[in-house]
Each structure stands twice: as structure tokens, then as C-alpha cells.
Motif scaffolding. Structure first.
Motif, PDB file in Angstrom:
ATOM      1  N   ALA A   1       7.667  14.241  -2.019  1.00 49.23           N
ATOM      2  CA  ALA A   1       8.797  13.704  -2.781  1.00 49.23           C
ATOM      3  C   ALA A   1       9.772  12.969  -1.863  1.00 49.23           C
ATOM      4  CB  ALA A   1       9.511  14.819  -3.535  1.00 49.23           C
ATOM      5  N   GLU A   2      10.082  13.581  -0.713  1.00 53.60           N
ATOM      6  CA  GLU A   2      10.996  12.932   0.240  1.00 53.60           C
ATOM      7  C   GLU A   2      10.398  11.633   0.755  1.00 53.60           C
ATOM      8  OE1 GLU A   2      11.100  16.370   2.821  1.00 53.60           O
ATOM      9  OE2 GLU A   2      13.284  16.439   2.589  1.00 53.60           O
ATOM     10  N   ALA A   3       9.127  11.668   1.100  1.00 50.84           N
ATOM     11  CA  ALA A   3       8.467  10.476   1.636  1.00 50.84           C
ATOM     12  C   ALA A   3       8.430   9.361   0.597  1.00 50.84           C
ATOM     13  CB  ALA A   3       7.052  10.820   2.099  1.00 50.84           C
ATOM     14  N   LYS A   4       8.181   9.725  -0.656  1.00 47.80           N
ATOM     15  CA  LYS A   4       8.160   8.716  -1.719  1.00 47.80           C
ATOM     16  C   LYS A   4       9.532   8.076  -1.883  1.00 47.80           C
ATOM     17  CE  LYS A   4       7.015   7.873  -6.572  1.00 47.80           C
ATOM     18  NZ  LYS A   4       8.063   6.888  -6.697  1.00 47.80           N
ATOM     19  N   GLN A   5      10.590   8.872  -1.799  1.00 45.20           N
ATOM     20  CA  GLN A   5      11.945   8.317  -1.912  1.00 45.20           C
ATOM     21  C   GLN A   5      12.222   7.320  -0.793  1.00 45.20           C
ATOM     22  OE1 GLN A   5      14.383  11.823  -1.957  1.00 45.20           O
ATOM     23  NE2 GLN A   5      14.313  12.010  -4.183  1.00 45.20           N
ATOM     24  N   VAL A   6      11.812   7.657   0.413  1.00 46.38           N
ATOM     25  CA  VAL A   6      12.029   6.763   1.554  1.00 46.38           C
ATOM     26  C   VAL A   6      11.229   5.476   1.376  1.00 46.38           C
ATOM     27  CG1 VAL A   6      11.693   6.482   4.049  1.00 46.38           C
ATOM     28  CG2 VAL A   6      12.604   8.629   3.147  1.00 46.38           C
ATOM     29  N   VAL A   7       9.968   5.596   1.004  1.00 45.23           N
ATOM     30  CA  VAL A   7       9.111   4.419   0.830  1.00 45.23           C
ATOM     31  C   VAL A   7       9.634   3.545  -0.310  1.00 45.23           C
ATOM     32  CG1 VAL A   7       6.786   3.685   0.121  1.00 45.23           C
ATOM     33  CG2 VAL A   7       7.066   5.429   1.889  1.00 45.23           C
ATOM     34  N   ASP A   8      10.075   4.161  -1.400  1.00 50.42           N
ATOM     35  CA  ASP A   8      10.644   3.382  -2.507  1.00 50.42           C
ATOM     36  C   ASP A   8      11.894   2.629  -2.066  1.00 50.42           C
ATOM     37  OD1 ASP A   8       8.639   4.194  -4.228  1.00 50.42           O
ATOM     38  OD2 ASP A   8       9.868   5.706  -5.251  1.00 50.42           O
ATOM     39  N   ALA A   9      12.719   3.268  -1.248  1.00 52.12           N
ATOM     40  CA  ALA A   9      13.932   2.612  -0.747  1.00 52.12           C
ATOM     41  C   ALA A   9      13.569   1.412   0.124  1.00 52.12           C
ATOM     42  CB  ALA A   9      14.781   3.605   0.041  1.00 52.12           C
ATOM     43  N   ILE A  10      12.545   1.555   0.940  1.00 47.63           N
ATOM     44  CA  ILE A  10      12.096   0.439   1.789  1.00 47.63           C
ATOM     45  C   ILE A  10      11.603  -0.696   0.900  1.00 47.63           C
ATOM     46  CG2 ILE A  10      10.400  -0.310   3.504  1.00 47.63           C
ATOM     47  CD1 ILE A  10      10.422   2.633   4.514  1.00 47.63           C
ATOM     48  N   ALA A  11      10.810  -0.357  -0.117  1.00 44.41           N
ATOM     49  CA  ALA A  11      10.253  -1.374  -1.008  1.00 44.41           C
ATOM     50  C   ALA A  11      11.349  -2.116  -1.775  1.00 44.41           C
ATOM     51  CB  ALA A  11       9.274  -0.725  -1.982  1.00 44.41           C
TER      52      ALA A  11
ATOM     53  N   GLN B   1       0.859  -1.183   0.000  1.00 42.18           N
ATOM     54  CA  GLN B   1       0.000   0.000   0.000  1.00 42.18           C
ATOM     55  C   GLN B   1       0.900   1.240   0.000  1.00 42.18           C
ATOM     56  OE1 GLN B   1      -3.386  -0.174  -0.227  1.00 42.18           O
ATOM     57  NE2 GLN B   1      -3.003  -2.359  -0.487  1.00 42.18           N
ATOM     58  N   MET B   2       1.509   1.530  -1.154  1.00 45.51           N
ATOM     59  CA  MET B   2       2.541   2.562  -1.234  1.00 45.51           C
ATOM     60  C   MET B   2       2.002   3.960  -0.940  1.00 45.51           C
ATOM     61  SD  MET B   2       4.999   0.751  -1.525  1.00 45.51           S
ATOM     62  CE  MET B   2       5.653  -0.748  -2.131  1.00 45.51           C
ATOM     63  N   ILE B   3       0.827   4.260  -1.425  1.00 42.83           N
ATOM     64  CA  ILE B   3       0.265   5.596  -1.177  1.00 42.83           C
ATOM     65  C   ILE B   3      -0.001   5.776   0.312  1.00 42.83           C
ATOM     66  CG2 ILE B   3      -1.718   7.104  -1.602  1.00 42.83           C
ATOM     67  CD1 ILE B   3      -1.769   5.930  -4.463  1.00 42.83           C
ATOM     68  N   ALA B   4      -0.546   4.752   0.945  1.00 43.19           N
ATOM     69  CA  ALA B   4      -0.797   4.818   2.391  1.00 43.19           C
ATOM     70  C   ALA B   4       0.524   4.934   3.155  1.00 43.19           C
ATOM     71  CB  ALA B   4      -1.574   3.596   2.856  1.00 43.19           C
ATOM     72  N   ALA B   5       1.562   4.242   2.669  1.00 43.78           N
ATOM     73  CA  ALA B   5       2.873   4.309   3.327  1.00 43.78           C
ATOM     74  C   ALA B   5       3.472   5.712   3.201  1.00 43.78           C
ATOM     75  CB  ALA B   5       3.821   3.273   2.723  1.00 43.78           C
TER      76      ALA B   5
END
Length: 148
Positions: free
Chosen positions: A66-76, A49-53
Motif C-alpha cells: 500500500a505504501e509503495a503504491k502511494q509513492v508510485v502513484d505520486a510519482i506518476a 510499468q506500475m506493478i514493476a515500479a
């Protein structure tokens, strides 16, 4: 792989593994001043659930989208998250180390020189605030100083 092997469901020994990420070395993602993601963020990533993350990390950290998306992408991707504040704190002196220093004057100097990242770091050191609060305060001070 032969036709007969495919029909019998036998794995193809010559093909690369299906999960190519499992074979790659873990990369590092530097969080900088951002905090480690909490369990809620990690749970959303596990559930894909990337948007929720991203939303959860924005709420937790005060980071922008943008920062949050980079962090979530790195986790994924399975990257190892590295905090940049631990390295930065060990390499810079605390404001209390120089008793005659005026922290507000130093902060104003950083802001006027356009060094907003350094000013945010300095503000966090002085007041012990979260990233989002320090960023808002530094930007407000910048606007004050620009108005005169």
C-alpha cells in the motif's frame, strides 16, 4: 470548434489542454520515513510499468504494498516528493544529547504506549537502520513485551 477546423487538424483554442496535469501546480507527497525512490523505480514509472515500479520500491525501501503504491502513484502524477525525516530530525533531539538516558527503556516505553511510529523513528535514530529493519525490530520487541 468548427467542422472545417477539425477536418483540417487545427487545434481548438477554446478547449482545455489535453494534458490537464501539465497545467496544475505540482502537489507535494510526504514520504515520511521512507527513502527517495531510486532510478530503477523512476524508470519503471516512465515506462508506465506500475506493478514493476511498486515491486521495485518495495524491494528498495522495505515498504508494504500500500505504501509503495502511494509513492508510485505520486510519482506518476508528477507530485514533488518530500522527505519527512529531514523535518523530523531537525525538530527532535538525538538520543546522545541526554547522556543519562537509557535508549532501550525509552524504546520500550514508546512500544508499550502503542506509539509504534515514534518507536520506529527512535530505533532508526539509535541504530541507523533502514525503515523495514527498524519496523521488524520494533514489532518483535512489541511481541516480546506482550508475552511478558
Amino acid at each position: 470548434m468548427s467542422f472545417l477546423s477539425r477536418m483540417m487538424g487545427l487545434p481548438d483554442e477554446s478547449a482545455p489542454p489535453r494534458n490537464a496535469a501539465a497545467g496544475r501546480p505540482r502537489a507535494e507527497f510526504n514520504l515520511g520515513l521512507l527513502p527517495e525512490p531510486d532510478g530503477r523505480v523512476l524508470g519503471e514509472v516512465q515506462r508506465k510499468q506500475m506493478i514493476a515500479a511498486i515491486k521495485a520500491y518495495c524491494e528498495q525501501s522495505g515498504a508494504g504494498l500500500a505504501e509503495a503504491k502511494q509513492v508510485v502513484d505520486a510519482i506518476a502524477r508528477g507530485d514533488r516528493l518530500v522527505s519527512g525525516t529531514a523535518q523530523a530530525e531537525s525538530s527532535r533531539a538525538r538520543p546522545e544529547a541526554s547522556p543519562g538516558a537509557d535508549p532501550q527503556a525509552h524504546l520500550d516505553q514508546l512500544v508499550m504506549e502503542g506509539q509504534l511510529i515514534a518507536a520506529i523513528k527512535f530505533y532508526r535514530d539509535i541504530y541507523g537502520t533502514r525503515f523495514a529493519e527498524a519496523k521488524r525490530a520494533v514489532e518483535a520487541r512489541r511481541d516480546q513485551l506482550m508475552r511478558g
